[in-house]
Design an enzyme around this catalytic site. Structure first.
Site, mmCIF file in Angstrom:
data_model
loop_
_atom_site.group_PDB
_atom_site.id
_atom_site.type_symbol
_atom_site.label_atom_id
_atom_site.label_comp_id
_atom_site.label_asym_id
_atom_site.label_seq_id
_atom_site.Cartn_x
_atom_site.Cartn_y
_atom_site.Cartn_z
ATOM 1 C CG ASP A 518 -2.028 -0.931 1.189
ATOM 2 O OD1 ASP A 518 -2.440 -1.252 0.070
ATOM 3 O OD2 ASP A 518 -2.501 -1.367 2.254
ATOM 4 C CG ASP A 820 -4.851 -0.022 5.409
ATOM 5 O OD1 ASP A 820 -5.711 -0.367 4.575
ATOM 6 O OD2 ASP A 820 -4.213 1.036 5.328
ATOM 7 C CG ASP A 824 -6.604 -4.043 1.839
ATOM 8 O OD1 ASP A 824 -6.820 -3.918 0.622
ATOM 9 O OD2 ASP A 824 -6.235 -3.110 2.573
#
Length: 1051
Positions: A518, A820, A824
């Protein structure tokens, strides 16, 4: 050898292994020296079966209620807990028949029996549950409606007991809830406030704990050191040796008296005790490490209101009466009741196995511990905690289930089993060879049935040596060394801000070839501030309170009012005051940045929220990339506010506000100008958000979805999120280590590219692509595209999942993925290593992950990779060391027994060697910390000299080093035959033992290099490489000869 092991032990995967695969390798390794020790750190499949049966019972209970029980009927009050006191028997067959007639799928009786086979306790539980519910429904049995408060509850100042609260929530009993005057009545009876929460008065907290219990489930007690001593003593070979030692003591003392006759027996006993205590100490330390790590895994904090102030609290400190704030991705920390909230969907799969989310609201206010918030947000009133909840009972069972064993553990168990069988064969042959002379002599003398004490002791010594060969030959410590190395690594990784949830992740991370990271919070600091804003078409710097107040003075009043209304209402954050009277902003970093901006503009959060009423919320998620609310205005009418990804929200706008505060149609020229501003913000590595609103028609109903079009653009904000210090260096380290770093983000592609270049991720030959474009690619196009993708922007969770799947399956990469958010979870589950963020990550993401990065820092991920490589290297060192000692000890005794009739190594000496190579060897070699060289390519020098090319060059070079080292020892043995003479070959062929050991060493070395590559970390060498290895070993002989020429004075 490798194919044999793969066939029998290869079914166990790093993640999500089937139960059949886990059971199969256990059956193949069922005969071991010490099963208690060998299988200590493996999954308890029986306990897992019990947990699955509990889930199935809960699922059946929910199914029963939906199919048979109308709200308010007699059976509506039934809950799983009632089984504890339920009578056995009942119309079970009738109930199954009723349920089967209502179900179009496989008959429920078959499903129940199939799922709970082998777990008789849970089968009975399910049967009683269904039977009792059916009886109550069919016969119309009624429950009492008058509740009598127990005296001890009254005395403590409460008006409802824990059992009654449990029956309401766990049993979803709306009827009882109404009797107790709903959530308001329950709060009153718990002596709490729905707005201010509990009082933190110590006496009040203590009384509450005494009556309702604490929010912890029963855990298995920490086993004492003496339990490990007892388990170490249960080694079959050590027991046999202990018997031999006892007989040796008795016969020795009878023959030679005390103390001379006791020397041999006491020596064996002392050696056994030393081995046992050293082994037990090592195992005990490991168990304490795992216990500490297990506690870290369960540390969950939630937002709670107490004394009218919001604060973070451990879930273990929650009590009935607490007011908890839940958001998307949170785990429900206890059983409770819904107070208020929006669009709340709860995933109960962890408790019941059902994947379909349940809508929770005023009509269905029941929240169960252990379930997950899939969407929406709410306030809940805690009613039941700890072991009084179904989740508490389930966790108490699951905690004994343990971690899946890792593939390396399983394969080394296989190696230990195979070598153990070989060792047993050699031990039997050694005993026969040692004893045949004695038996032959007795036979010729005709005295087979007459034995003297000396002869009995001699035979006993031969047997003890044979048993000790089994002790040494079976590398029992081999699979346990993996556990020791992993436990050591996990403990040290905690200090490096990474919490390993699954053992196998340590192994797998060392093999990672790709990291899909990310951007926000991982590559960047996650400390966000609004630094630029485009309001009314004008771009302004707003970094700092003075700039913000200046902007406020330049904007029309109506624009400021609308902007503040949008920010303060359309938010997942909150501005609260702490006990010191200072304001505190709660929420994600993005929400915090926007709220800080609004406060800098002179806004008052509470006053602005009180002006309107929020009637509907659609929370932000990474699929929609927008958040929307509907407000009920004080003068009547409704207004929608929307914020999210700039280009998506701007595309939903057909009007905009100009610098006079007037609303105009959004023409193409203005739209292009605003899109240009978005791109310019993104080019400066700013995160961009667009804020918009629309007036709602009277015909709009709050059950409808909030519209996606027809908005008026309020403005665009640019949020600065600086790159973390050290990220660029960490990315370079990964590149040097052969690990490809890819950025997968939901942000604008220009923002993503700017950050990626700053981090060193995006190179000249790399590709940056947007999620929607990626989705449209054909399979053939993806095959060419995926290896080059370095940045994926505006990606959805499905895009991330697809990318990971292609990298793993099509390109055979070992993929680590960071995440997070709740969405996901699929990608984290699909990846070889799922890395969840400890600060920004939701509980759903953490539960799906294998490793939790506690500081959300990309540099920590690189440290995890370094530790993963270290674990593999350490285990390889230990395997090489132990197998070498095994072979030498085995060959020395076996060859000596064959050629001389005597064993040079006694039982005591062999036990000492076993302890050195097993427990102490593992401690020394399996706990080596990593160094920075692990993350560098091997130097090219030395590879091409031997014609090494391709992907296996490192392994070939290491094999040659190992091979050369062994031949150095072989030629060193030859050189050591003479201390002073140069000619060391004279008379060598007449020493049969020496020749046998030398020949056997060379033969076993050849087998190890050519056929045992998987476990000795070697690769077959060609003739040129063998000759080079032998030559390097041979170099030692002229060096040794030269050293002998140097004169040495005699003392």
């Amino acid at each position: 050898m490798e194919s044999y092991l793969e066939e029998r032990f290869g079914g166990v995967q790093p993640k999500n292994s089937s139960e059949e695969a886990l059971r199969r390798w256990r059956r193949l390794c069922s005969v071991v020296k010490n099963p208690k020790r060998r299988f200590r750190f493996t999954a308890n499949l029986e306990k897992r079966g019990e947990a699955e049966a509990i889930k199935h019972a809960n699922h059946l209970f929910r199914h029963l209620r939906r199919r048979l029980v109308p709200p308010g009927s007699a059976a509506a009050a039934l809950r799983p807990r009632d089984l504890d006191t339920a009578p056995s028997g009942g119309s079970l067959s009738l109930c199954f028949a009723v349920l089967d007639s209502a179900s179009s799928t496989q008959p429920l009786r078959q499903r129940t029996q199939a799922h709970t086979a082998g777990v008789s306790q849970e089968k009975l539980r399910v049967a009683v549950l269904v039977s009792k519910a059916a009886l109550q429904f069919i016969q119309g049995l009624s429950l009492r409606s008058e509740y009598v408060i127990p005296e001890e509850v009254k005395a403590a100042g409460f008006q409802i007991c824990a059992d009654e609260l449990g029956s309401i929530v766990e049993g979803h009993d709306s009827k009882k809830l109404i009797i107790h005057r709903g959530v308001d009545g329950i709060a009153e009876k718990l002596s709490t406030s729905k707005t201010d929460g509990l009082s933190t008065d110590e006496d009040s907290i203590k009384r509450r704990q005494d009556i309702y219990g604490i929010n912890k489930f029963t855990e298995s007690e920490v086993r004492s050191f003496w339990v490990f001593v007892w388990e170490a003593l249960q080694d079959t070979t050590l027991i046999i040796l202990a018997v031999c030692a006892f007989v040796s003591l008795v016969v020795g003392i009878a023959m030679e008296g005390w103390p001379k006759g006791a020397h041999d027996g006491l020596g064996i006993v002392a050696s056994i005790l030393l081995v046992v205590f050293v082994t037990a100490t090592s195992d005990y330390r490991q168990s304490l490490q795992f216990k500490d790590l297990d506690k870290e895994k369960k540390k969950i904090q939630v937002q709670v209101t107490r004394n009218g102030f919001r604060q973070r609290l451990s879930i273990y400190d929650l009590l009935p009466g607490d007011v908890v704030h839940l958001a998307i991705g949170d785990q429900v920390p206890a059983d409770g009741l819904f107070i208020s909230g929006f669009s709340l969907l709860i995933n109960e799969s962890s408790l019941t196995g059902e994947s379909e989310p349940v809508a929770v609201n005023e009509d269905n206010p029941f929240l169960l511990s252990g379930t997950k918030v899939q969407d929406g947000s709410c306030k809940m009133l805690v009613t039941t905690v700890g072991m009084r909840t179904q989740w508490g009972k389930l966790m108490a069972t699951l905690s004994e289930g343990g971690d899946d064993e890792t593939p390396l553990q399983v394969k080394l168990n296989g190696v230990a089993t195979i070598i153990g069988q070989i060792g047993l064969f050699f031990a039997v042959i050694t005993f026969i060879v040692l004893s045949q002379g004695l038996f032959s002599k007795k036979y010729h003398e005709g005295l087979l049935l007459s034995w003297s004490g000396d002869e009995a002791l001699e035979l006993l010594e031969h047997f003890a040596i044979a048993v000790t060969i089994v002790v040494v030959a079976v590398p029992e410590g081999l699979p346990l060394a993996v556990t020791l190395s992993l436990a050591f690594a996990m403990k040290k990784m905690m200090n490096d801000k990474s919490l390993v949830r699954h053992l196998a992740a340590c192994e797998t991370m060392g093999s990672a070839t790709t990291i899909c990271s990310d951007k926000t919070g991982t590559l960047t600091t996650n400390h966000m501030t609004v630094v630029k804003a485009c309001i009314c078409g004008n771009i302004k710097e707003v970094n700092g309170p003075q700039n913000a107040s200046k902007l406020c003075s330049e904007l029309p009043e109506i624009v400021v009012k609308t902007l503040l209304e949008s920010i303060f209402n359309n938010t997942g954050g909150e501005v609260v005051f702490n006990q010191d009277g200072k304001y505190q902003i709660l929420g994600t970093p993005t929400e915090t940045a926007l709220l800080e901006f609004a406060l800098a503009l002179g806004g008052d959060f509470k006053a602005k929220r009180d002006e309107t009423k929020i009637v509907k919320v659609e929370p932000f998620n990474s699929t929609k990339k927008r958040m929307s609310v509907i407000l009920e205005l004080p003068g009547g009418g409704r207004r929608a506010h929307c914020k999210g990804a700039s280009e998506i929200v701007l595309a939903a706008c057909d009007k905009f506000i100009d610098d006079t505060g007037s609303v105009h149609h959004l023409d193409k020229t203005t739209a292009d100008k605003l899109n240009g501003i978005i791109d310019s913000f993104a080019g400066e590595a700013l995160r961009t958000l667009c804020l918009a609103y629309r007036e709602m028609e009277e015909s709009f109903s709050i059950v409808d979805h909030i519209p996606l079009q027809g908005y008026t653009c309020i403005g665009i904000v640019g949020i600065k999120d600086p790159v973390r210090p050290g990220v660029k260096e960490s990315v370079a380290t990964c590149r040097a280590a052969g690990i490809m770093v890819r950025m997968v983000t939901g942000d604008n592609i220009n923002t993503a590219k700017a950050i990626a270049r700053e981090c060193g991720i995006l190179t000249e030959d790399g590709i940056a692509i947007e999620g929607p474009e990626f989705r449209e690619k054909s399979l053939d196009e993806l095959l060419k595209l995926v290896p080059k993708i370095q940045v994926m922007a505006r990606s959805s969770p499905l895009d991330k999942h697809t990318l990971v799947k292609h990298l793993r399956t099509t390109f055979n990469d070992v993929v680590a993925v960071t995440g997070d958010g709740t969405n996901d979870a699929p990608a984290l589950h699909e990846a070889d290593i799922g890395l969840a963020m400890g600060i920004a990550g939701t509980e759903v993401a953490k539960e799906s992950a294998d490793v939790i990065i506690l500081d959300d820092n990309f540099s920590t991920i690189v440290t995890v990779a370094k530790w993963g490589r270290s674990v593999y290297i350490n285990i390889q060192k230990f395997v090489q060391f132990q197998l070498t000692v095994n072979v030498v000890a085995l060959l020395v005794n076996f060859s000596s027994a064959c050629f001389t009739g005597n064993a040079p190594l006694t039982a005591v000496q062999l036990l000492w060697v076993n302890m050195i190579m097993d427990t102490l060897g593992a401690l020394a070699l399996a706990t080596e910390p990593p160094n920075n060289d692990l993350m560098k390519r091997e130097p090219t020098q030395g590879k091409n000299a031997f014609g090494l090319e391709g992907s296996d060059t490192d392994v070939v070079l290491n094999t040659m080093i190992f091979n050369s080292f062994v031949f150095c020892q072989v030629f060193n043995e030859i050189s050591s035959r003479e201390m002073e003479k140069i000619n060391v070959l004279k008379g060598m062929t007449r020493n049969y033992v020496f020749m046998a050991v030398l020949t056997s060493t060379v033969i076993f070395q050849f087998i190890m290099v050519q056929f045992l590559g998987e476990f000795a970390n070697t690769i077959p060498l060609n003739l040129h490489q063998w000759l080079a290895s032998v030559f390097l070993g041979l170099v030692g002989m002229p060096i040794a000869a030269t050293i002998k020429l140097i004169p040495v004075g005699s003392s």
